[in-house]
Motif scaffolding. Structure first.
Motif, mmCIF file in Angstrom:
data_model
loop_
_atom_site.group_PDB
_atom_site.id
_atom_site.type_symbol
_atom_site.label_atom_id
_atom_site.label_comp_id
_atom_site.label_asym_id
_atom_site.label_seq_id
_atom_site.Cartn_x
_atom_site.Cartn_y
_atom_site.Cartn_z
ATOM 1 N N MET A 66 30.600 -5.577 -42.746
ATOM 2 C CA MET A 66 30.351 -5.663 -41.315
ATOM 3 C C MET A 66 29.530 -6.929 -41.046
ATOM 4 S SD MET A 66 28.350 -2.972 -38.795
ATOM 5 C CE MET A 66 26.983 -2.674 -39.866
ATOM 6 N N LYS A 67 30.046 -7.788 -40.180
ATOM 7 C CA LYS A 67 29.338 -9.009 -39.803
ATOM 8 C C LYS A 67 28.380 -8.696 -38.663
ATOM 9 C CE LYS A 67 29.865 -13.775 -38.328
ATOM 10 N NZ LYS A 67 28.681 -14.261 -38.961
ATOM 11 N N ILE A 68 27.127 -9.096 -38.830
ATOM 12 C CA ILE A 68 26.114 -8.953 -37.777
ATOM 13 C C ILE A 68 25.980 -10.301 -37.081
ATOM 14 C CG2 ILE A 68 23.710 -8.414 -37.245
ATOM 15 C CD1 ILE A 68 25.169 -6.017 -38.379
ATOM 16 N N HIS A 69 26.194 -10.315 -35.778
ATOM 17 C CA HIS A 69 26.050 -11.520 -34.967
ATOM 18 C C HIS A 69 24.663 -11.510 -34.337
ATOM 19 C CE1 HIS A 69 30.387 -12.316 -35.188
ATOM 20 N NE2 HIS A 69 30.516 -11.012 -35.062
ATOM 21 N N GLN A 70 24.168 -12.704 -33.999
ATOM 22 C CA GLN A 70 22.869 -12.793 -33.348
ATOM 23 C C GLN A 70 22.936 -13.776 -32.194
ATOM 24 O OE1 GLN A 70 19.591 -14.235 -35.756
ATOM 25 N NE2 GLN A 70 18.119 -13.918 -34.130
ATOM 26 N N LEU A 71 22.307 -13.403 -31.084
ATOM 27 C CA LEU A 71 22.063 -14.302 -29.963
ATOM 28 C C LEU A 71 20.556 -14.426 -29.816
ATOM 29 C CD1 LEU A 71 24.473 -13.011 -27.182
ATOM 30 C CD2 LEU A 71 24.427 -15.319 -28.086
ATOM 31 N N TYR A 72 20.067 -15.622 -29.639
ATOM 32 C CA TYR A 72 18.632 -15.830 -29.433
ATOM 33 C C TYR A 72 18.455 -16.790 -28.266
ATOM 34 C CZ TYR A 72 13.831 -17.358 -30.076
ATOM 35 O OH TYR A 72 12.518 -17.662 -29.860
ATOM 36 N N ARG A 73 17.605 -16.419 -27.347
ATOM 37 C CA ARG A 73 17.282 -17.296 -26.219
ATOM 38 C C ARG A 73 15.779 -17.258 -25.994
ATOM 39 N NH1 ARG A 73 22.057 -18.686 -23.207
ATOM 40 N NH2 ARG A 73 23.625 -18.607 -24.829
ATOM 41 N N LYS A 74 15.243 -18.410 -25.615
ATOM 42 C CA LYS A 74 13.819 -18.539 -25.321
ATOM 43 C C LYS A 74 13.687 -19.372 -24.062
ATOM 44 C CE LYS A 74 9.536 -20.063 -27.540
ATOM 45 N NZ LYS A 74 8.976 -20.582 -28.806
ATOM 46 N N GLN A 75 12.854 -18.902 -23.137
ATOM 47 C CA GLN A 75 12.748 -19.566 -21.849
ATOM 48 C C GLN A 75 11.348 -19.385 -21.290
ATOM 49 O OE1 GLN A 75 15.732 -18.088 -19.193
ATOM 50 N NE2 GLN A 75 15.368 -19.635 -17.649
ATOM 51 N N LYS A 76 10.796 -20.431 -20.743
ATOM 52 C CA LYS A 76 9.479 -20.378 -20.112
ATOM 53 C C LYS A 76 9.669 -20.170 -18.616
ATOM 54 C CE LYS A 76 5.130 -22.900 -19.974
ATOM 55 N NZ LYS A 76 4.446 -24.140 -20.361
ATOM 56 N N LEU A 77 8.921 -19.206 -18.056
ATOM 57 C CA LEU A 77 9.073 -18.857 -16.649
ATOM 58 C C LEU A 77 7.720 -18.857 -15.941
ATOM 59 C CD1 LEU A 77 11.486 -15.841 -17.179
ATOM 60 C CD2 LEU A 77 12.110 -18.157 -16.449
ATOM 61 N N GLY A 78 7.718 -19.309 -14.697
ATOM 62 C CA GLY A 78 6.508 -19.366 -13.887
ATOM 63 C C GLY A 78 6.232 -18.041 -13.194
ATOM 64 N N MET A 79 5.837 -17.061 -13.961
ATOM 65 C CA MET A 79 5.489 -15.744 -13.429
ATOM 66 C C MET A 79 4.453 -15.130 -14.361
ATOM 67 S SD MET A 79 9.164 -13.959 -14.520
ATOM 68 C CE MET A 79 9.117 -12.701 -13.328
ATOM 69 N N THR A 80 3.753 -14.123 -13.879
ATOM 70 C CA THR A 80 2.789 -13.452 -14.740
ATOM 71 C C THR A 80 3.519 -12.507 -15.685
ATOM 72 O OG1 THR A 80 2.456 -11.545 -13.287
ATOM 73 C CG2 THR A 80 1.069 -13.495 -12.868
ATOM 74 N N ARG A 81 2.842 -12.109 -16.737
ATOM 75 C CA ARG A 81 3.465 -11.169 -17.664
ATOM 76 C C ARG A 81 3.720 -9.835 -16.962
ATOM 77 N NH1 ARG A 81 1.966 -10.496 -23.885
ATOM 78 N NH2 ARG A 81 -0.132 -10.194 -23.116
ATOM 79 N N ARG A 82 2.839 -9.431 -16.073
ATOM 80 C CA ARG A 82 3.040 -8.180 -15.326
ATOM 81 C C ARG A 82 4.314 -8.264 -14.482
ATOM 82 N NH1 ARG A 82 1.373 -6.596 -10.173
ATOM 83 N NH2 ARG A 82 1.348 -4.363 -9.895
ATOM 84 N N GLN A 83 4.489 -9.375 -13.754
ATOM 85 C CA GLN A 83 5.714 -9.567 -12.957
ATOM 86 C C GLN A 83 6.946 -9.564 -13.863
ATOM 87 O OE1 GLN A 83 4.515 -13.358 -11.294
ATOM 88 N NE2 GLN A 83 4.535 -12.497 -9.217
ATOM 89 N N ALA A 84 6.848 -10.261 -14.982
ATOM 90 C CA ALA A 84 7.982 -10.339 -15.907
ATOM 91 C C ALA A 84 8.320 -8.950 -16.451
ATOM 92 C CB ALA A 84 7.658 -11.300 -17.057
ATOM 93 N N TRP A 85 7.309 -8.181 -16.819
ATOM 94 C CA TRP A 85 7.551 -6.840 -17.337
ATOM 95 C C TRP A 85 8.261 -5.982 -16.292
ATOM 96 C CZ3 TRP A 85 7.528 -4.530 -21.901
ATOM 97 C CH2 TRP A 85 7.657 -3.138 -21.921
#
Length: 161
Positions: free
Chosen positions: A1-20
């Protein structure tokens, strides 16, 4: 079984509370995904997610064919990260971690997805010709939506494949 991976990283102008509040709610899925990927939540969802929460959906991601999906929030560390995993759905295996870390101008969002296709050689063919590209488009649309809404112009965002 092949395991695929997607990875994304992004910086956003919001608080962690808003993001959550935004990322932990399944009600924003249709806002951050392309038109071909439509999700209807078919189970009650509380205001706050928690480990063990099951959420059922019906989605139309491939050729408008409705597919049922049952996910479980397997880990929940508010407001740092959560992981949801497919329990019933179109993949042989699916795990998506959403991680939020604070930075000087906002938060860094990281998506780490591991998945495996069902159906042996047919699944490999479907991934190569259709599914792999659709998943990348879903996360590209998500990136663009978030960038337009909460961008920090000094950061170079980098989708990784």
């Amino acid at each position: 079984m092949k395991i695929h991976q997607l990875y994304r990283k992004q910086k956003l102008g919001m608080t962690r509370r808003q993001a959550w509040e935004f990322f932990s709610s399944p009600y924003y899925l249709n806002d951050i995904t392309p038109d071909f990927f439509h999700v209807d939540i078919t189970s009650p969802v509380p205001n706050e997610i928690y480990a063990g929460l099951l959420i059922s959906y019906q989605m139309k991601a491939v050729w408008g064919i409705p597919m049922n999906w049952l996910s479980e929030v397997s880990h929940c560390q508010k407001p740092v990260r959560f992981i949801y995993q497919q329990r019933i759905g179109p993949f042989k295996f699916w795990s998506h971690e959403v991680s939020l870390s604070e930075c000087p101008d906002g938060v860094v969002l990281e998506d780490i997805v591991f998945y495996a296709m069902p159906y042996g050689w047919l699944g490999k063919l479907l991934h190569a010709t259709l599914i792999g590209d659709k998943l990348k488009r879903i996360f590209d649309t998500r990136h663009d939506y978030l960038q337009a809404r909460w961008s920090i112009p000094t950061m170079t965002d980098s989708p990784s494949h």
